[in-house]
Structures are given as C-alpha cells and as structure tokens.
Design a protein around this motif. Structure first.
Motif, PDB file in Angstrom:
ATOM      1  N   PRO A   1       0.040   9.495   3.580  1.00 31.56           N
ATOM      2  CA  PRO A   1      -0.673   8.362   4.182  1.00 31.56           C
ATOM      3  C   PRO A   1      -1.012   7.229   3.211  1.00 31.56           C
ATOM      4  CG  PRO A   1      -2.040  10.358   4.195  1.00 31.56           C
ATOM      5  CD  PRO A   1      -0.664  10.774   3.815  1.00 31.56           C
ATOM      6  N   THR A   2      -1.316   7.533   1.947  1.00 32.74           N
ATOM      7  CA  THR A   2      -1.644   6.406   1.055  1.00 32.74           C
ATOM      8  C   THR A   2      -0.405   5.583   0.713  1.00 32.74           C
ATOM      9  OG1 THR A   2      -1.556   7.780  -0.951  1.00 32.74           O
ATOM     10  CG2 THR A   2      -3.718   7.506   0.088  1.00 32.74           C
ATOM     11  N   GLN A   3       0.778   6.201   0.749  1.00 33.94           N
ATOM     12  CA  GLN A   3       2.019   5.427   0.567  1.00 33.94           C
ATOM     13  C   GLN A   3       2.215   4.504   1.760  1.00 33.94           C
ATOM     14  OE1 GLN A   3       4.364   5.422  -2.092  1.00 33.94           O
ATOM     15  NE2 GLN A   3       5.175   3.663  -0.990  1.00 33.94           N
ATOM     16  N   CYS A   4       1.992   5.056   2.938  1.00 36.24           N
ATOM     17  CA  CYS A   4       2.129   4.261   4.160  1.00 36.24           C
ATOM     18  C   CYS A   4       1.167   3.077   4.117  1.00 36.24           C
ATOM     19  CB  CYS A   4       1.864   5.173   5.357  1.00 36.24           C
ATOM     20  SG  CYS A   4       2.085   4.358   6.933  1.00 36.24           S
ATOM     21  N   LEU A   5      -0.072   3.332   3.739  1.00 33.91           N
ATOM     22  CA  LEU A   5      -1.077   2.262   3.704  1.00 33.91           C
ATOM     23  C   LEU A   5      -0.740   1.185   2.682  1.00 33.91           C
ATOM     24  CD1 LEU A   5      -4.257   4.498   4.066  1.00 33.91           C
ATOM     25  CD2 LEU A   5      -3.555   2.710   5.687  1.00 33.91           C
ATOM     26  N   LEU A   6      -0.191   1.617   1.543  1.00 32.96           N
ATOM     27  CA  LEU A   6       0.118   0.595   0.539  1.00 32.96           C
ATOM     28  C   LEU A   6       1.338  -0.235   0.966  1.00 32.96           C
ATOM     29  CD1 LEU A   6       2.622   1.009  -1.784  1.00 32.96           C
ATOM     30  CD2 LEU A   6       1.236   2.982  -2.299  1.00 32.96           C
TER      31      LEU A   6
END
Lengths: 305, 305, 305
Positions: C130-135
């Motif tokens: 999820p943090t990859q998606c958010l970035l």
C-alpha cells in the motif's frame, strides 16, 4: 566489591540481586536515568535471538545510549579475528559497554582481564544467561512480593537450558522451594542439591510457579524423547494439567515457545501466563543491569572506561 | 578546489592531508561539530568489516548524524540492482553522505558524475582505503610531530594491500623515508619509486615506524609463501626482532591481526604497539573526513545536497 | 472509523487516501510532527529490499522515532518462532509500530486480532504494497493536481506485481482512466473491470502516466516471455516509444529497474522520468502513514499502545 561485568549469576550476591530487582521496579514505574555523557553500547550476537537482542536494544535506547550496530556475519570474525580482538577493537573505538551472546561456554573468560569496558553475558553455550534468570526472578517477585516459601517447578529440557541450573541456585539462595520436572534422562546428579524430580501431574497441583523451559531442538539430536506430541502428553503443560494448578499460581516460559510441545498453544496467553509479561520485564531488568555496569565502571575509574 | 568525495589518497594534496590531521587532533581533544540541520549517513559495506564499519558508525554518531542501516545481503542488489542505482536511491531518499566498501577496484568511478552527495571510499578491491591511510599518517604524526626524516618500513603482503602503495606515496610526499620488507615475489617494479626492499632483520634496526600489513589470506590462493609459521620466521615481527628495534620506534598494523604470522601474539599489545591506538585515531580521522565532505558539499550548493 | 493498521489499499476510502496525500505534501514542505513521547518502531523485512526499508527507516527518523533493529536471518524465526509470536514479542518489549514485509500473501491476517500496535504492510507476497501505491498516487497528484480524467497505463509484469491491481482500483476510484499493457498471458480476466489491454505503441501516444512495472525475475520461472531483449522490443519503453509520448506525460517505475528491459537505460533519468522523485515522495508518504497509525492508536486508547 561489585563487579562491573555480569557474566554469571554467581557474580551476584542475594543483596546484588535484590538491588537489581528494585532498580528494575523503579524503571517499570517510569524512573529515568541517563549516563552523564553520551555513551555507546554494542550488542555482539553470534547466535540467533529476537527477544534478548531486541530487549537489550530497547533497554539501551531507553537509557539514552547510542548503539553501534554489529553484525557477526559481516564482521572480521569472518576473516579469522578472535573474539578478544573484536572486543578490544570496539573498546578502542569508544564503545562503553558490550553485550555478547556466543555459543561457546564461558566465552567471557578470555575477555575479563584485558577488556576494560563492562561485558554483559547475553547467553553462553548451554551455561549462563543471567539477564534471563533475573527477569524470571523479577516476574516472580512482582507477583508474590517475596521468594521465601514460594514453590517453583522448573520443567522441561533442564539439561540443555541456559537457565535451569542458575535459576534453581538463585531461587534456593533467595528462599524459594525448587523442584524439577521432565524426562529423567535430562535430570543430572547435581540437580538433587537444588531440588528433587517430580512428575508433572504432581507438580501442577503443588507449585506456585510453573517455569517451563524450551526444548532446544537446535542443541540436541535425540529425536526419540523429543517427539513433540508424545513429549507434550508426558511432560508438557496440557489443558488438563493447567486446570489442576492452584488459584494464584503462574506460568513462565523464556520463549520462543514451541507451541503444542512444552505448553498447549491456547495456554500461551491464558490468564495465568506471564510469558509476555516476562518480555516486558526483561527490558527493565536490562536497563538495571546496564545502569549498574556503567555506574560501577565510572566509580572505579572516574570515567565510564 | 576541494573535492567533496574522498575516493583515493590522490584526491588530497599535502595541505589537504595536514588539514585533516589537524582537524582529527581537534576532535581527539574534545572539539564538537554538528551539521546545521539533521543529516543522514549510510554505510554500504559489500565486504566483511568490523573496524572500519564500526569506526564510521561511531564517527557519524559523534557528529550527530543519523545513520540509515543498509545490509547488502538484504538489499535489492540481490535482485540485480546496480551500485549506481542503489546510490541514487539513497540520495533520493534523503541520505546526505555515503560510505562505501566494495570488492571492485575503482567502484566509485561510475558514481562520481551523477551522484550529488559525497562518497567516502571505505576500501575498494586491492586499491585504496584512504581513511586507513590517513589514520596511519595521523598516528605517526601524533607520535613524532612531523614526517620529515621519519623512517617508515612497510612490511608484509604489499601486493594485496589496499594501503601499501598509497601510504608509501603519501609518506614520501610528506617527507618521510620509506622502505619495504617482505617476500620478494610480492614486491613489484613500481615500488622502487617509493622505496627499496630491505630484509626485515635490517629494517627493525633502522626504522622509526614498523608498519606491518595483514596477510590477506582471503585474497590470494598461494599457500606456499603464506605458510604461517614459515612466514613468521622469515618475514614477521618476532620477539627477537622487536628487541632490536630503536628505543622510540613504534609498531603499526591495520588489523585484523593474524596473530603469530605478521607479528608474535605477545607483541600485539606491547609498549611500542600503536595497534589499538590506530583504531581510536580512526574515529577522529573519519569525523574529520565526514565534516570536510559535508561542509564542502554545503559550500558548493548552499545546502548539504 | 479509521483503521490503525495499513495492510491493504482496501482499508482506505478515497477520503483517507486524499488525507494521506495532503499530509505527505505538508511533510514535503517541511512540516514537523513528532509523537508526544519517545516512540519506537521496528521494521521486519523477510524479503530483500533497499528502497522500501531505507525509506521507512528515513521516515521513522524524520518523525523522531527510535528504530529497534530486527534482522530476520538472526531472529528466533530461525528457531521456528511464528510471525505472530515475533510480533507479540516486539509489542511486549515496547515497540509502538511494526512495518512488515513478508513473502506470504495476507501474512497480516493472523496478527490483526491480538496485536495491539499498528501493523504497516511493507509488501506481502504478490498482493499488496500500500505505501508503494500511495506514493505512486502522490507523484501523479503532485504532477497533475488531480486524478479526474488522467490517463494511466500500467505496463509490464501485471500478474506478479504487488501494485498493479491495487493501483488500478485506487486510480479508478479517484477518477483516473486506466489501461494495461504487456504480454497477454500476464493479463487476467478480472483486470478488464479496471481497464482494457492495449498495445504499448498505442498506449504511449495516449497516456498521461506510463506506469512501468518491474519484471519480477525472482517470482516466475518462465524464461520464454521474459527474454530481456525481446521483451524490451515488444513490451518495453524504448527510445523510439518515449519520443511518441505526449508533451506533459510522465514515466513512473517502482524500481529496482531492470535497465534495458522495462525501459531503455538512457530513459531512467530522462526529463519525463519521475523514478527518483517517486523515491523521494515515498519518504513523505511513509511519514504520513506512520503519523496516522500512531495518532489513531492514541485516539483509541489514550496511549500509543
């Protein structure tokens, strides 16, 4: 005179032990202590560990120490450097305190004479693990407020355990009544001085503290007596046995737990389990031990080193 | 103009060198320096190291830098990422300074053009190890207060040593007299420009600084000339040879020491040994090098990066 | 009610997502936030990573968190300890927040009920990151100021990518138009709900965002369709294709890049590439996610844990 190192429970008198437990209690209540100048610790772990290493790391940070990372696999130990030269190197670089776990019994003996910074034994071979012993003692004292007359059963792999012997000796010195439980072939002659061997079914009914030990699969190659299900049935803390324990009695285990072997998996977090409480307590004990080591070093030399 | 990187001793003039030694001396006397804002370092060690890595870690913390841990074995290098992309990644994430040790000669060349944060070489292949060279120079200067006329013997595995060539060149530039000692087959043509080859028995009587090098067992497969006992007898610093050294002369070794090979084990901590002093000095040198890199980067860009 | 964990993009509404992006923007502009008391994080990475691990480490330090080092290879996982017991141990020791990368899909499900500190998913199996998606979302929003009507092509190894599905779903929810590109055999039935499959030569002409995915060599054993040169020619972003892209369009890639496979090596740092910008943005996104997790935990319990 106090020892700036902590290598073995035999380094500590009962007065020393009680001082450490009281200090741990103060830390658990929020007391702060920091060294007078920026100080540095290093944790040299030559064997796998989550609990002990992370617990020391936490304790060090809570005392405001800076931690110099050390990875045994990436160190010059790989080029044949001795433990002594590694310790001297870290001392020369300015580290104020070393925590060491090493598979060799008494690894610290070659270090004590010429290394001038305190050495804390984080576990050596099958011998000593003094901060584990202290956190077990603290957890019992926290529960019962005393050791005098408390019945403690040390159950399981007593032959390969780092803490069985030293826990038994410390508990006796402090006034507790110790018994052992587990496979007869793991019970050695000299244990009789500390306490007799009893069946687990008898022990659960009598004891105040059921101190389970981990089966050290990685340390013995005897699959016969360690067959998991059979061991659990004959020697482990089953659901039925837990029901027979006295109302106020508690369960300890140093972890990692072999779920379904030493203890039924549903009991790991049961009401009388203090297994995760022990881990919390370990941080306070290690803070107390580190404070003591740094203060004692300072007292001797006027400086930490 | 100063270089914000430190990849090779050839990056440094004699003025630069003396500036770094003076700054290290200031740090050894308790001077404090911290960057104006929170700054971050990362240490990328692709080869085993205790001394150099821990020394940089200590130097960084003493300068108040935050250190982002990097484990080569757990990094995307395992998925085939290049060193360049790894360095750019750390730059993008906000790291202000990279210390790199890598087995490949001149690894830094592919980085210098497009990586904008300073690169400090922590050792490349068999080539350069500039902070080791600087700490050797500092230890000599600390002892004698000058380089002019000081006799230095570089003894041992000069072919595979990261520091033999660059130490010899730097010492000559600074006015010292350099000789070499060790197996003839490890002495290469171009060494003659820096100094002649002498027998160890002659060298010990003349030299002010006996700079021993480590036999790099892990770098050469020639067991014949490295048979430990024979090497020690023919080329090593034995107890007898140490006795013939001049009164004020000192012993250096970059460590890890092969005890009983390059040097008799009883001499490692003898009175003239500066082996552990070198490690202490290494922290001050690295503080000086890091300060210089960060300040120079700031001077150029108005910011650290 | 907000979730104190972040395990999957499905935990987040579009309002949640936009809150995180705005907070990241604040951090990128220099906003400071620190927890009210000293707080501790641990990063449990059971798979290789440079970017994600270092990015979390940086984010944690920028928020003033202390980081307890954890090395999976040296942990009690090696003695058979479960992930659940490891997480509970770190909680007991006083860690306030866990970031976990693990090769097992949905690893977090066994943790959510009884672990009381927030869990941030740093990548599970082939599922979520999820943090990859958010970035990625943040980088698009930073560029275009909106999602409505933005054309995004997700190109490459969509079958094995942790982010293809969740990026596509999030982008659609936010109003972007998604298409896919890449080998037909990696395109699965359910992707059609999110967008159709187009040829790369068509995609480059239309799209605002060319979101390349990494060929996960380590996850599939099918060398046929991953032959590097052929893949590059048929499905990759070649120099010729880049020239056909629209003026304002940008290139994203989660890295590590397989240079010459997904993208020509000369394009990695070309003008429209935001690949290193994504890494910079990742730190701000992770700061925002960590702040949210700690604040939400505090809101629920009056304390961080």
């Amino acid at each position: 005179m106090k020892n700036r190192h902590l290598c073995s429970m035999e380094d500590l008198s009962t007065v020393d032990i009680m001082e450490i437990l009281h200090q741990a209690q103060q830390f658990s209540r929020g007391e702060n202590w920091e060294p007078e100048r920026k100080a540095f610790a290093a944790n040299l772990f030559f064997e796998a560990s989550t609990r002990t290493k992370c617990s020391f790391e936490m304790a060090e940070r809570k005392l405001g120490l800076d931690v110099i990372p050390f990875d045994a696999d990436q160190s010059s130990i790989q080029k044949g450097e001795t433990l002594y030269d590694t310790a001297k190197t870290l001392e020369a670089i300015g580290v104020d305190c070393l925590v060491i776990r090493h598979g060799k019994d008494h690894f610290y003996e070659e270090l004590l004479e010429n290394v001038h910074i305190p050495i804390i034994n984080g576990g050596d071979g099958c011998r000593q693990h003094p901060t584990q012993c202290l956190l077990d003692l603290y957890t019992i004292w926290q529960e019962f407020g005393k050791f005098e007359g408390i019945k403690v059963t040390i159950a399981g792999d007593i032959r390969h355990s780092r803490v069985a012997r030293s826990n038994a000796a410390a508990l006796k010195k402090l006034g507790a009544e110790v018994t052992f439980s587990g496979p007869k072939e793991w019970f050695e002659e000299d244990y009789f001085k500390a306490g007799r061997l009893v069946e687990i079914d008898e022990a659960v009914k009598e004891t105040d503290v059921m101190m389970l030990l981990r089966i050290q699969h990685e340390r013995h190659g005897s699959p016969a007596s360690t067959d998991a299900a059979r061991y659990h049935k004959e020697f482990g803390l089953t659901i039925d046995r837990e029901k027979k324990m006295k109302e106020e009695s508690i369960i300890l285990h140093p972890a990692p737990v072999n779920r379904g072997v030493e203890i039924d998996t549903s009991l790991v977090e049961c009401e009388r389990s203090r297994i995760f409480k022990q881990m919390e307590n370990g941080v306070y004990i290690r803070m107390a031990v580190l404070k003591r080591a740094l203060e004692e070093t300072k007292r001797r030399s006027g400086e930490y080193v």
